[in-house]
Design a protein around this motif. Structure first.
Motif, PDB file in Angstrom:
ATOM      1  N   ILE A   1      21.222  18.490   2.735  1.00  0.00           N
ATOM      2  CA  ILE A   1      20.635  17.270   3.222  1.00  0.00           C
ATOM      3  C   ILE A   1      19.176  17.555   3.559  1.00  0.00           C
ATOM      4  O   ILE A   1      18.911  18.557   4.324  1.00  0.00           O
ATOM      5  CB  ILE A   1      21.275  16.550   4.470  1.00  0.00           C
ATOM      6  N   THR A   2      18.258  16.700   3.508  1.00  0.00           N
ATOM      7  CA  THR A   2      16.866  16.924   3.887  1.00  0.00           C
ATOM      8  C   THR A   2      16.315  15.764   4.639  1.00  0.00           C
ATOM      9  O   THR A   2      16.424  14.563   4.314  1.00  0.00           O
ATOM     10  CB  THR A   2      15.776  17.320   2.678  1.00  0.00           C
ATOM     11  N   LEU A   3      15.777  16.038   5.777  1.00  0.00           N
ATOM     12  CA  LEU A   3      15.302  15.112   6.653  1.00  0.00           C
ATOM     13  C   LEU A   3      13.689  15.166   6.715  1.00  0.00           C
ATOM     14  O   LEU A   3      13.708  16.358   7.200  1.00  0.00           O
ATOM     15  CB  LEU A   3      15.970  14.782   7.945  1.00  0.00           C
ATOM     16  N   ASP A   4      12.739  14.515   6.480  1.00  0.00           N
ATOM     17  CA  ASP A   4      11.431  14.756   6.311  1.00  0.00           C
ATOM     18  C   ASP A   4      10.872  14.567   7.868  1.00  0.00           C
ATOM     19  O   ASP A   4       9.744  15.183   7.960  1.00  0.00           O
ATOM     20  CB  ASP A   4      10.667  14.300   5.099  1.00  0.00           C
TER      21      ASP A   4
ATOM     22  N   HIS B   1      16.754  10.964  12.271  1.00  0.00           N
ATOM     23  CA  HIS B   1      15.659  10.479  11.385  1.00  0.00           C
ATOM     24  C   HIS B   1      14.549   9.971  12.320  1.00  0.00           C
ATOM     25  O   HIS B   1      15.185   8.892  13.084  1.00  0.00           O
ATOM     26  CB  HIS B   1      15.744   9.861  10.230  1.00  0.00           C
ATOM     27  N   VAL B   2      13.345   9.884  12.309  1.00  0.00           N
ATOM     28  CA  VAL B   2      12.323   9.267  13.344  1.00  0.00           C
ATOM     29  C   VAL B   2      12.563   7.731  13.104  1.00  0.00           C
ATOM     30  O   VAL B   2      12.618   6.807  14.019  1.00  0.00           O
ATOM     31  CB  VAL B   2      10.928   9.628  13.124  1.00  0.00           C
ATOM     32  N   ASP B   3      12.970   7.238  11.762  1.00  0.00           N
ATOM     33  CA  ASP B   3      13.222   5.843  11.510  1.00  0.00           C
ATOM     34  C   ASP B   3      14.496   5.257  11.396  1.00  0.00           C
ATOM     35  O   ASP B   3      14.605   4.111  11.358  1.00  0.00           O
ATOM     36  CB  ASP B   3      12.371   5.616  10.379  1.00  0.00           C
TER      37      ASP B   3
ATOM     38  N   PHE C   1      10.046  17.086  13.010  1.00  0.00           N
ATOM     39  CA  PHE C   1       9.954  18.130  12.106  1.00  0.00           C
ATOM     40  C   PHE C   1      10.708  17.897  10.776  1.00  0.00           C
ATOM     41  O   PHE C   1      11.531  16.817  10.661  1.00  0.00           O
ATOM     42  CB  PHE C   1      10.530  19.307  12.919  1.00  0.00           C
ATOM     43  N   SER C   2      10.567  18.656   9.932  1.00  0.00           N
ATOM     44  CA  SER C   2      11.337  18.526   8.708  1.00  0.00           C
ATOM     45  C   SER C   2      12.342  19.492   8.711  1.00  0.00           C
ATOM     46  O   SER C   2      12.116  20.720   9.029  1.00  0.00           O
ATOM     47  CB  SER C   2      10.336  18.772   7.178  1.00  0.00           C
ATOM     48  N   ILE C   3      13.348  19.187   7.982  1.00  0.00           N
ATOM     49  CA  ILE C   3      14.609  20.144   8.196  1.00  0.00           C
ATOM     50  C   ILE C   3      15.538  19.903   7.001  1.00  0.00           C
ATOM     51  O   ILE C   3      15.824  18.729   6.295  1.00  0.00           O
ATOM     52  CB  ILE C   3      15.465  19.983   9.543  1.00  0.00           C
TER      53      ILE C   3
ATOM     54  N   LEU D   1      15.036  15.922  17.671  1.00  0.00           N
ATOM     55  CA  LEU D   1      16.245  16.123  18.235  1.00  0.00           C
ATOM     56  C   LEU D   1      16.666  15.158  19.288  1.00  0.00           C
ATOM     57  O   LEU D   1      15.837  14.706  19.757  1.00  0.00           O
ATOM     58  CB  LEU D   1      15.921  17.572  19.143  1.00  0.00           C
ATOM     59  N   ILE D   2      17.786  14.988  19.585  1.00  0.00           N
ATOM     60  CA  ILE D   2      18.381  14.056  20.302  1.00  0.00           C
ATOM     61  C   ILE D   2      19.378  14.644  21.162  1.00  0.00           C
ATOM     62  O   ILE D   2      20.036  15.580  21.108  1.00  0.00           O
ATOM     63  CB  ILE D   2      19.581  13.044  19.373  1.00  0.00           C
TER      64      ILE D   2
END
Length: 99
Positions: free
Chosen positions: A43-46, A75-77, A25-27, A50-51
């Motif tokens: 902060i924006t994470l594209d 972040h996924v990466d 998700f983007s947040i 969830l961890i």
């Protein structure tokens, strides 16, 4: 402009695809650290996921995410885990958050 509730946002963060993997998700959220009197950065994470979740691990400190209204994401990466307070999220998947 679409709006999503905090409850729906938190539920959406936990969704998994057919492969069993968490759906990214983007947040966008605002930082805040009351102990160090810092924050206010946006902060924006594209592509975040969830961890964590329920665990059988004993010992260590319980972060009590439910009571504190926080979630750990990354972040996924990336491998850096960020704790986010749900009420400091301003956008989720392009939607504004309603308190």
């Amino acid at each position: 402009m679409d709006i999503i509730s905090v409850r729906d946002m938190l539920n959406t963060m936990q969704l998994r695809g057919e492969d069993g993997e968490l759906i990214p998700f983007s947040i966008t959220f605002v930082t805040c650290d009351e102990k160090n009197d810092t924050g206010g950065n946006k902060i924006t994470l594209d592509q975040a996921v969830l961890i964590g979740g329920p665990s059988k691990k004993t010992g260590g400190r319980n972060p009590n995410h439910f009571a504190n209204y926080t979630r750990n994401i990354r972040h996924v990466d990336g491998d850096r885990i960020v704790k986010v307070h749900a009420l400091l999220v301003t956008r989720f998947n392009g939607m504004r958050i309603s308190q």
